[in-house]
Design an enzyme around this catalytic site. Structure first.
Site, mmCIF file in Angstrom:
data_model
loop_
_atom_site.group_PDB
_atom_site.id
_atom_site.type_symbol
_atom_site.label_atom_id
_atom_site.label_comp_id
_atom_site.label_asym_id
_atom_site.label_seq_id
_atom_site.Cartn_x
_atom_site.Cartn_y
_atom_site.Cartn_z
ATOM 1 N NE ARG A 116 -2.336 0.541 3.855
ATOM 2 C CZ ARG A 116 -3.154 0.457 4.507
ATOM 3 N NH1 ARG A 116 -3.329 -0.299 5.262
ATOM 4 N NH2 ARG A 116 -4.762 0.805 4.905
ATOM 5 C CG ASP A 130 -6.947 -1.334 6.092
ATOM 6 O OD1 ASP A 130 -5.609 -1.525 5.179
ATOM 7 O OD2 ASP A 130 -6.226 -1.798 6.964
ATOM 8 C CG ASP A 155 -1.453 1.315 10.788
ATOM 9 O OD1 ASP A 155 -1.659 1.916 9.825
ATOM 10 O OD2 ASP A 155 -1.513 -0.442 10.578
#
Length: 695
Positions: A505, A521, A610
Site C-alpha cells: 500500500r 482498508d 502503521d
C-alpha cells in the site's frame, strides 16, 4: 659658424639628458613599489556575511598579509570532470561498495560500515558499484593496502573522519578525499568533501534531537564565550572596546569566568579561533544549540533509546562565530553557512565586537534556528554524516536533476527530500508555505484489500460521493481473484494487483495522479461528510497525516521499553493508515529511504506498518498528526490482534522501530479539529457537514 655651434650645443644637451634619464630609470624601478598583479589573490577577508560585517577601511589602509605558502593541491589537476567517470553510474544507479578492512577495525570504521550497509546505496559487488569507498580511520599500524581494483583512484572516495597516519601509505591519484576539517591549501572545491571533526563517542544513528530553550538571548546571558587553547571556555565581558582574543588590546576585558571541560557557558555568541585544533569546538557549538533530553540505551534492544528522566538538560544556545578559520567548513559545497554562523576576521576585533553587540534579536533567533536544523539534519550521527557525503556526490552525478539549494538549507533537508521524486520544492509537502502555494483540490482513494478482505462496495460508494475525489484505486492483495464487476461510480475506478505484502500500500504506484492520498482498508467505514471534512483539513496541513483512529506511544518504566496503546484518550501520537490522508511523497520516502531491516520488520509484523509510516512522517516534519471526528466507532479502533506465529516481533514493534531510527521521533498531541458548529445546538441546516452528526 654660429649656427653650427648652436646645433652642437643642442646635441650635447640632448645627449646628456638621455644619458641621465637612462641612469635614473633603474633606480626608480627599485624605489617605486609595483602594484598588485592582475588576478593575484589579495588574501584580505572575503566577508561571508557582508551585510552584518561591512568593512570600514579602504584597501590601501589595510596591513600587509603574512606571506602564505603556495597551494599544493592533491592529485595534480584533478577535478570532477577529469577524474570521475559518471558512465559507471548509469546502469545500476548510484551504488557504493565499501572495501573490507584488512586488519583490526576501529570503532569509527565499524560505525561507518554499519551506516552504509543499512542504506539504499550499498552493494556487495564491486563491479556493480558506481563509487568505491576506502576508509583510512584505522588504528596506528593497521592501515589498509592499496586495493586491487584501485584503478589509479578513479571513482574512489578516501574517507578520513579523524586524523590518521594512513594518508601517506599510497598515492591518492584520481581519488576524492572526504576529510574532517581539511585545510584550505589542500582542499579541492567541487571534488573533495569537507567533513565535520567528530568525537569518538558520536552516535551511529539518530543522535540527540532537541529544541530551542528560548527564542531570544536571556537578559542575564553574557555576550561572548571564547574557546581557549588549553580546553574549556571563557566568558568575556560585554564591553565592545575589549578584544578578548587579541593580546594587543590594552582595554579592560571586564569580568571573566572560566568553564573547564566541554561544557558550554550561557552566552549569546561562541567565539571559535581559526586554529585547526579548534574545529571540534565548532561542532560542539552546533550541538549545544539544542535542549536535549537525557537518553540511555535500553537493555536488551540494540540501539534502542528511551528517556531516563522527564527533566530536560539545559544547554547553551550560543551562535558560533568563526575567527578566520584555517579549515574548510563542513559540507560547504551545499550548506549556506551565512544563515547559521558568523565568519569574521580576527584582525578586526573592534569591528566584529561592535557588530555582534548591535545584532538584532530577530537575527540571533534566525541563526540559532538554522544551526539547530543543520545539526539535527546533517551532523547529529555518523549515519547522517555519511549519507550527506554520499548525497553530495550523487548530486554531482545528477547534474541538473540534483537538489536545489533551498532543499539543502530548509527543513527537512536534502536527506528527506529525494530527487527521485522531484527537484521542484512545489512538489514536496514541506514547502507550500514558503512557496505561497496550495495543494490541488482533489485526492486519490487507495483501498487495500488484504488476505481476509472482501470487496469494499459500501466504502467505494461513500468515497466516490465526495466532491473532492478524483479516482479510486483498489489494491488487491488477496489470494482470491478480484470480482469481475465493480459498482458504477462517478469517478474512475482501477484495480491494481498487489504482491501479497502489507507494505504494498505504500509503494509509489504510478497510477496515483494526485498529491493527496486517502489510505483505506477494506474493513474501514467512513461517510462522505467525514471524507470531505478530513480532506479540507489536510489541505491546510499537507505535510502532516490527518486521520480518524489514533494510537498513543509511552515509555514503560517497569520494562524499560517503548509501548503503544489504543485506549481512547485525549492524547495521541499516531493515526492508523486504515483511514488517513497524507501526501503521496511519503510513498517514495517509505520505499527509497527506509533501511531494509525496518521494511522486513513491517512484513513480519503487519501492525508495524502503521507505526513505521507514523515514525517516518514525524521524523520528517517534527510534528504530530491531526485527528478529525468520525461518526461511529470503527472496527479497527484498537490495535489488530497479532497472530500467534508472529511472536515477539509484532509485540515489540514500536521499540524495535525506535531502535532502527536511533531515537523516538513521535510527537504527542491533544488537538482535534472539528467543523464549525459541530454538535452545537443549532439547526442542522446551518451546518456544512451534516453527516458527521447523524446517528
Amino acid at each position: 659658424m654660429q649656427s653650427w655651434r648652436r646645433k652642437s650645443l643642442w646635441l650635447a644637451l640632448l645627449a646628456s639628458w638621455l644619458l641621465g634619464l637612462l641612469g635614473i630609470l633603474p633606480l626608480l624601478r627599485l624605489a617605486v613599489p609595483t602594484g598588485p598583479r592582475a588576478g593575484a589573490p589579495q588574501g584580505w577577508p572575503r566577508w561571508l556575511d557582508a551585510e552584518l560585517l561591512q568593512s570600514f577601511l579602504q584597501p590601501g589602509e589595510l596591513p600587509e598579509d603574512a606571506p602564505q605558502l603556495p597551494r599544493v593541491p592533491r592529485g595534480g589537476s584533478c577535478n570532477w570532470g577529469a577524474c570521475f567517470d559518471t558512465s559507471k553510474c548509469r546502469s545500476a544507479g548510484f551504488k557504493v561498495f565499501v572495501y573490507p578492512a584488512a586488519g583490526p577495525v576501529s570503532e569509527m570504521q565499524h560505525k561507518i560500515l554499519a551506516s552504509i550497509e543499512g542504506s539504499r546505496y550499498h552493494t556487495v559487488s564491486p563491479t556493480e558499484a558506481c563509487l568505491h569507498l576506502l576508509s583510512l580511520d584505522a588504528p596506528a599500524g593497521a592501515c589498509s593496502l592499496v586495493p586491487p581494483t584501485w584503478n589509479g583512484g578513479q571513482n574512489h572516495l578516501v574517507l578520513r573522519l579523524h586524523p590518521a597516519s594512513c594518508s601517506g601509505t599510497f598515492q591518492l591519484g584520481q581519488a576524492m578525499v572526504a576529510e574532517a576539517s581539511p585545510t584550505a591549501d589542500t582542499f579541492r572545491p567541487g571534488f573533495d568533501v569537507a567533513l565535520p571533526l567528530l568525537p569518538e563517542a558520536h552516535p551511529v544513528r539518530g543522535g540527540a534531537p532537541g529544541q530551542l530553550r528560548q527564542h531570544s538571548p536571556h537578559p542575564g546571558a553574557a555576550l561572548l564565550a571564547l574557546a581557549e587553547e588549553r580546553g574549556g571556555w571563557r566568558v568575556a565581558g560585554t564591553d565592545s572596546s575589549a578584544c578578548p582574543w587579541d593580546g594587543h588590546c590594552e582595554q579592560d576585558h571586564g569580568p571573566e569566568q572560566t568553564h573547564p571541560g566541554a561544557a558550554l557557558p550561557n552566552a549569546t555568541f561562541c567565539l571559535i579561533p581559526g586554529r585547526h585544533a579548534d574545529a571540534l569546538r565548532f561542532l560542539q557549538a552546533l550541538q549545544q544549540q539544542l535542549l536535549t533530553w537525557n537518553w540511555e540505551v535500553s537493555e536488551g534492544v540494540q540501539g534502542g533509546a528511551g528517556p531516563a528522566s522527564d527533566t530536560p538538560a539545559p544547554q547553551a544556545g550560543c551562535v558560533p562565530v568563526l575567527l578566520s578559520p584555517r579549515w574548510e567548513l563542513p559540507f560547504s559545497e551545499v550548506i549556506d553557512w551565512t544563515k547559521a554562523a558568523i565568519v569574521a576576521d580576527e584582525r578586526l576585533p573592534l569591528q566584529v565586537l561592535a557588530a555582534l553587540r548591535e545584532m538584532p534579536p530577530t537575527r540571533v533567533l534566525a541563526l540559532r534556528q538554522q544551526t539547530q536544523f543543520l545539526w539535527d539534519t546533517y551532523f547529529s550521527s555518523v549515519e547522517k554524516v555519511i549519507r550527506t557525503t554520499l548525497e553530495i556526490i550523487q548530486d554531482r552525478i545528477l547534474g541538473a536533476s540534483a537538489h536545489p539549494s533551498l532543499l539543502w538549507n530548509s527543513p527537512p533537508g536534502a536527506l528527506l527530500a529525494l530527487p527521485a521524486f522531484s527537484t521542484s520544492p512545489r512538489d514536496f509537502p514541506f514547502y507550500h508555505l514558503q512557496q505561497g502555494s496550495r495543494p490541488a483540490g482533489r485526492f486519490s482513494a487507495l483501498i487495500w484489500v488484504g488476505a481476509a478482505g472482501q470487496p469494499p462496495l459500501k466504502l467505494i460508494q461513500a468515497v466516490a460521493g465526495s466532491q473532492h475525489c478524483a479516482q479510486i484505486l483498489v489494491l488487491w492483495s488477496n489470494d482470491k481473484p478480484p470480482p469481475p464487476s465493480w459498482p458504477e461510480t462517478a469517478v474512475p475506478l482501477l484495480v491494481i494487483e498487489g504482491h501479497r505484502k502489507v507494505s504494498d500500500r505504500f509503494l509509489p504506484h504510478s497510477a496515483i495522479s494526485t498529491d493527496a492520498i486517502l489510505s483505506l482498508d477494506a474493513h474501514s467505514s467512513l461517510s462522505t461528510s467525514e471524507v470531505d471534512f478530513a480532506f479540507v483539513v489536510w489541505q491546510s496541513f499537507p505535510e502532516r497525516m490527518v486521520g480518524f483512529l489514533t494510537w498513543s506511544h509511552f515509555w514503560d518504566e517497569a520494562q524499560g521499553r517503548w509501548g503503544y496503546t489504543a485506549e481512547r484518550a485525549n492524547e495521541f501520537s499516531m493515526v492508523l493508515t486504515s483511514a488517513a490522508f497524507y501526501h503521496r511523497y511519503y510513498h517514495t520516502l517509505f520505499t527509497h529511504s527506509l533501511p531494509m531491516a525496518l521494511r522486513r520488520l513491517a512484513e513480519a509484523a503487519p501492525p508495524c506498518v502503521d507505526v513505521l509510516m507514523n515514525f517516518l512522517v514525524a521524523a520528517a516534519t517534527k510534528l504530530p498528526p491531526i485527528k478529525v471526528p468520525y461518526r461511529r466507532r470503527h472496527e479497527d479502533a484498537s490495535p489488530p490482534r497479532v497472530p500467534g506465529d508472529l511472536g515477539p516481533a509484532a509485540r515489540d514493534c514500536i521499540d524495535r522501530v525506535a531502535a532502527g531510527f536511533g531515537h523516538m521521533p513521535l510527537v504527542s498531541s491533544r488537538l482535534r479539529l472539528d467543523p464549525v458548529l459541530f454538535k452545537d445546538p443549532v439547526s442542522v441546516q446551518r451546518k456544512k457537514y451534516r453527516g458527521l452528526e447523524k446517528p
